[in-house]
Scaffold this motif. Structure first.
Motif, mmCIF file in Angstrom:
data_model
loop_
_atom_site.group_PDB
_atom_site.id
_atom_site.type_symbol
_atom_site.label_atom_id
_atom_site.label_comp_id
_atom_site.label_asym_id
_atom_site.label_seq_id
_atom_site.Cartn_x
_atom_site.Cartn_y
_atom_site.Cartn_z
ATOM 1 N N SER A 47 0.831 -1.210 0.000
ATOM 2 C CA SER A 47 0.000 0.000 0.000
ATOM 3 C C SER A 47 0.861 1.254 0.000
ATOM 4 O O SER A 47 0.578 2.214 -0.718
ATOM 5 C CB SER A 47 -0.922 0.006 1.225
ATOM 6 N N ASP A 48 1.925 1.241 0.813
ATOM 7 C CA ASP A 48 2.762 2.435 0.969
ATOM 8 C C ASP A 48 3.633 2.700 -0.250
ATOM 9 O O ASP A 48 3.818 3.852 -0.657
ATOM 10 C CB ASP A 48 3.658 2.286 2.200
ATOM 11 N N TYR A 49 4.186 1.641 -0.843
ATOM 12 C CA TYR A 49 5.188 1.817 -1.880
ATOM 13 C C TYR A 49 4.641 1.682 -3.308
ATOM 14 O O TYR A 49 5.293 2.104 -4.252
ATOM 15 C CB TYR A 49 6.330 0.816 -1.695
ATOM 16 N N ILE A 50 3.489 1.050 -3.465
ATOM 17 C CA ILE A 50 2.934 0.884 -4.803
ATOM 18 C C ILE A 50 1.606 1.612 -4.934
ATOM 19 O O ILE A 50 1.508 2.653 -5.564
ATOM 20 C CB ILE A 50 2.767 -0.617 -5.147
ATOM 21 N N HIS A 51 0.568 1.075 -4.278
ATOM 22 C CA HIS A 51 -0.768 1.661 -4.378
ATOM 23 C C HIS A 51 -1.655 0.946 -3.363
ATOM 24 O O HIS A 51 -1.462 -0.251 -3.107
ATOM 25 C CB HIS A 51 -1.328 1.488 -5.797
ATOM 26 N N PRO A 52 -2.628 1.633 -2.768
ATOM 27 C CA PRO A 52 -3.532 0.960 -1.827
ATOM 28 C C PRO A 52 -4.210 -0.275 -2.411
ATOM 29 O O PRO A 52 -4.487 -1.235 -1.694
ATOM 30 C CB PRO A 52 -4.553 2.058 -1.486
ATOM 31 N N ALA A 53 -4.481 -0.259 -3.715
ATOM 32 C CA ALA A 53 -5.111 -1.427 -4.336
ATOM 33 C C ALA A 53 -4.205 -2.643 -4.263
ATOM 34 O O ALA A 53 -4.671 -3.783 -4.063
ATOM 35 C CB ALA A 53 -5.467 -1.113 -5.784
ATOM 36 N N ALA A 54 -2.892 -2.429 -4.412
ATOM 37 C CA ALA A 54 -1.942 -3.545 -4.324
ATOM 38 C C ALA A 54 -1.941 -4.129 -2.917
ATOM 39 O O ALA A 54 -1.910 -5.349 -2.735
ATOM 40 C CB ALA A 54 -0.544 -3.076 -4.710
ATOM 41 N N GLY A 55 -1.969 -3.263 -1.905
ATOM 42 C CA GLY A 55 -2.024 -3.737 -0.532
ATOM 43 C C GLY A 55 -3.315 -4.474 -0.228
ATOM 44 O O GLY A 55 -3.314 -5.494 0.478
ATOM 45 N N TYR A 56 -4.420 -3.985 -0.775
ATOM 46 C CA TYR A 56 -5.724 -4.612 -0.563
ATOM 47 C C TYR A 56 -5.749 -6.027 -1.140
ATOM 48 O O TYR A 56 -6.160 -6.984 -0.474
ATOM 49 C CB TYR A 56 -6.799 -3.746 -1.220
ATOM 50 N N MET A 57 -5.283 -6.173 -2.375
ATOM 51 C CA MET A 57 -5.276 -7.479 -3.011
ATOM 52 C C MET A 57 -4.302 -8.434 -2.321
ATOM 53 O O MET A 57 -4.580 -9.630 -2.168
ATOM 54 C CB MET A 57 -4.919 -7.345 -4.489
ATOM 55 N N THR A 58 -3.169 -7.915 -1.879
ATOM 56 C CA THR A 58 -2.189 -8.756 -1.195
ATOM 57 C C THR A 58 -2.748 -9.271 0.118
ATOM 58 O O THR A 58 -2.593 -10.453 0.458
ATOM 59 C CB THR A 58 -0.899 -7.959 -0.940
ATOM 60 N N ALA A 59 -3.396 -8.392 0.877
ATOM 61 C CA ALA A 59 -3.972 -8.804 2.158
ATOM 62 C C ALA A 59 -5.042 -9.873 1.963
ATOM 63 O O ALA A 59 -5.072 -10.893 2.678
ATOM 64 C CB ALA A 59 -4.559 -7.591 2.879
ATOM 65 N N TRP A 60 -5.913 -9.687 0.973
ATOM 66 C CA TRP A 60 -6.975 -10.657 0.749
ATOM 67 C C TRP A 60 -6.430 -11.979 0.214
ATOM 68 O O TRP A 60 -6.964 -13.053 0.514
ATOM 69 C CB TRP A 60 -8.034 -10.100 -0.209
ATOM 70 N N SER A 61 -5.369 -11.925 -0.581
ATOM 71 C CA SER A 61 -4.730 -13.167 -1.029
ATOM 72 C C SER A 61 -4.230 -13.962 0.167
ATOM 73 O O SER A 61 -4.386 -15.189 0.237
ATOM 74 C CB SER A 61 -3.561 -12.859 -1.974
ATOM 75 N N ASN A 62 -3.629 -13.256 1.120
ATOM 76 C CA ASN A 62 -3.115 -13.915 2.315
ATOM 77 C C ASN A 62 -4.244 -14.491 3.155
ATOM 78 O O ASN A 62 -4.139 -15.616 3.667
ATOM 79 C CB ASN A 62 -2.294 -12.915 3.130
ATOM 80 N N VAL A 63 -5.327 -13.742 3.299
ATOM 81 C CA VAL A 63 -6.471 -14.233 4.083
ATOM 82 C C VAL A 63 -7.042 -15.498 3.454
ATOM 83 O O VAL A 63 -7.256 -16.519 4.127
ATOM 84 C CB VAL A 63 -7.565 -13.146 4.190
ATOM 85 N N PHE A 64 -7.292 -15.444 2.139
ATOM 86 C CA PHE A 64 -7.870 -16.596 1.448
ATOM 87 C C PHE A 64 -6.954 -17.814 1.557
ATOM 88 O O PHE A 64 -7.393 -18.940 1.812
ATOM 89 C CB PHE A 64 -8.134 -16.248 -0.019
ATOM 90 N N GLN A 65 -5.666 -17.581 1.348
ATOM 91 C CA GLN A 65 -4.698 -18.669 1.414
ATOM 92 C C GLN A 65 -4.752 -19.370 2.759
ATOM 93 O O GLN A 65 -4.847 -20.601 2.842
ATOM 94 C CB GLN A 65 -3.301 -18.111 1.172
ATOM 95 N N TRP A 66 -4.702 -18.611 3.849
ATOM 96 C CA TRP A 66 -4.621 -19.221 5.172
ATOM 97 C C TRP A 66 -5.939 -19.827 5.624
ATOM 98 O O TRP A 66 -5.944 -20.790 6.396
ATOM 99 C CB TRP A 66 -4.099 -18.216 6.187
ATOM 100 N N VAL A 67 -7.053 -19.282 5.160
ATOM 101 C CA VAL A 67 -8.340 -19.914 5.474
ATOM 102 C C VAL A 67 -8.429 -21.281 4.802
ATOM 103 O O VAL A 67 -8.857 -22.276 5.408
ATOM 104 C CB VAL A 67 -9.522 -19.011 5.060
ATOM 105 N N VAL A 68 -7.996 -21.354 3.535
ATOM 106 C CA VAL A 68 -7.992 -22.637 2.831
ATOM 107 C C VAL A 68 -7.018 -23.608 3.496
ATOM 108 O O VAL A 68 -7.320 -24.803 3.664
ATOM 109 C CB VAL A 68 -7.638 -22.441 1.344
ATOM 110 N N VAL A 69 -5.861 -23.108 3.903
ATOM 111 C CA VAL A 69 -4.905 -23.955 4.623
ATOM 112 C C VAL A 69 -5.534 -24.476 5.908
ATOM 113 O O VAL A 69 -5.432 -25.670 6.234
ATOM 114 C CB VAL A 69 -3.619 -23.168 4.940
#
Length: 462
Positions: A79-101
């Protein structure tokens, strides 16, 4: 509910074991043969190469965390270095990944319990495991860390004992009638790389997924005591331990057993312990993989809940998810993630009753899907380095109509940045990355030619 701030309750030993335990999963104990069959004994180099890249990436992320030890970790940096959208997608990717795990791990818990209780329905141990781990995460972050410490320690001790037993077979023939096995299995069955480079690179892509979980160092940094000191210890120490455990265990496996016969022996860990006279080896390894599954679910609840908390703090999720209890635990995020994992485990029981078929509908017990983080940590690190170490604070983040861009405020600063970018590309980083970074910095690509005054920056950092 008190305030909206998390508490720093994790110790250095807990932080290191969290990263170690998150990386060493069920796959090493039960699914190592699936990787070996693609490339044979050369899988050792696959683990080594992947580990070296992991080390460089973690050193880069470690420096960013050292400057800003926040719970959001790489999502915040995106979010800080690229764009808030990049941080948003990264966070949700991590959430989805760990819920599936988490889903896959609690399903595996039920299957592992069948070893001792064959008539017990699989869903019962899974439900108990989710409720137990949710309660542990809600008690305090220290309780989560303590559970994860002991889960990880069980796995580590098992791997060390397996390596010792394997070396006894290789060097002294202990368990083999006193006849040392040696290491001839590394080349006696079709060579060291029997399936050629194609098999090797295919195995390499699978091996990289084995290291998933080490990013928990970053996520736990926001709740660690003395974060700067502990982060340095964790990043510098954990990577080497992971490499030793993985490469040591795989070396023993492919040395003791012909690689093309591993599919017939089941778990190499069970077979190795049985060879040296441990008659209860199958039960022992089943206990270890049970704790490994609990560890994976425990890490999933922690990681996903902290990412949802980070999103809520930025206004990208309902504000209720920022509520923190007196003990410093975000109650609603932990509860929501736990219920998501529980629903997935129950669906694994319900769906076969509705849809024709059998087996596990989500994932099998020997592995789980790993989602690639949607940002490039190397690019993030370069932007971090430019902002924090070059120009004396002259680089600031400005918002545009559609994107955020870094701009320089003086000519000297721009030359410095171009030198850094050019130095970065000289250390075997892809040219596409240079183009991407220069685009983000709004620097013409032609300005990077022959500007090499600071080309040794990469070596100085590490």
């Amino acid at each position: 509910m008190e305030n909206n701030e998390l508490k720093r309750g994790l110790s250095a030993r807990q932080m290191q074991m969290i990263a170690l335990g998150g990386t060493i999963g069920v796959g090493l104990f039960m699914g190592a043969t699936s990787t070996i069959k693609w490339t044979g004994p050369s899988v050792i180099f696959a683990y080594l190469i992947a580990g070296i890249f992991l080390f460089l990436i973690m050193r880069a992320m470690g420096e960013m965390i050292y400057i800003n030890p926040t719970t959001g970790s790489f999502a915040t940096f995106a979010s800080d270095y690229i764009h808030p959208a990049a941080g948003y997608m990264t966070a949700w990717s991590n959430v989805f990944q760990w819920v599936v795990v988490g889903m896959s791990e609690v399903i595996a818990v039920g299957e592992y319990m069948n070893y001792w209780f064959p008539s017990l329905p699989n869903w019962i141990p899974g439900v108990i495991a989710v409720l137990f781990l949710m309660a542990a995460n809600l008690v305090s972050v220290k309780a989560f860390g303590e559970f994860e410490f002991w889960f990880a320690l069980i796995k580590v001790v098992t791997i060390v004992l397996m390596i010792i037993a394997g070396l006894g077979l290789i060097l002294f023939g202990i368990g083999n009638g006193g006849n040392p096995i040696g290491i001839s299995n590394l080349w006696s069955h079709g060579g060291f790389m029997p399936n050629g480079f194609i098999g090797f690179f295919f195995a390499l892509s699978i091996v990289i997924g084995s290291y998933q979980g080490v990013e928990l160092i970053g996520i736990s940094a926001g709740e660690t005591k003395n974060p700067q000191t502990n982060i340095v210890k964790a990043v510098n120490g954990v990577i080497w331990r992971i490499l030793i455990f993985y490469i040591g265990a795989i070396f023993v496996i492919v040395s003791v057993y012909p690689w093309n016969q591993l599919g017939n022996i089941g778990s190499p860990f069970v077979a190795t312990f049985a060879k040296v006279g441990i008659t209860f080896a199958a039960g022992l390894i089943n206990f270890v993989v049970l704790t490994a599954a609990l560890s994976g679910c425990n890490s999933g609840i922690f990681s996903a809940s902290r990412m949802i908390y980070t999103l809520a703090k930025k206004g990208q999720m309902p504000k209720v998810f920022t509520k923190v209890m007196k003990n410093g635990v975000p109650f609603y995020t932990v509860f929501a993630v736990s219920m998501g994992i529980l629903i997935g485990a129950l669906l694994n029981v319900i769906l076969p009753l509705i849809i024709d078929g059998d087996g596990c509908f989500l994932v099998n017990k020997q592995g789980y899907p790993s989602l690639e983080i949607t940002v490039d940590i190397k690019d993030l690190y370069l932007l971090h380095y430019i902002q924090n170490k070059i120009g004396g604070g002259n680089i600031k983040l400005r918002s545009g109509s559609k994107a955020y861009r870094y701009r320089m405020h003086n000519k000297k600063g721009m030359i410095h940045v171009v030198n850094i970018v050019n130095g970065y590309i000289q250390h075997n980083i892809r040219k596409s990355q240079l183009h991407r970074v220069c685009s983000t910095l709004n620097i013409p690509i032609k300005n990077t030619v022959n500007l090499t005054k600071d080309s040794n920056w990469f070596a100085r950092i590490f």
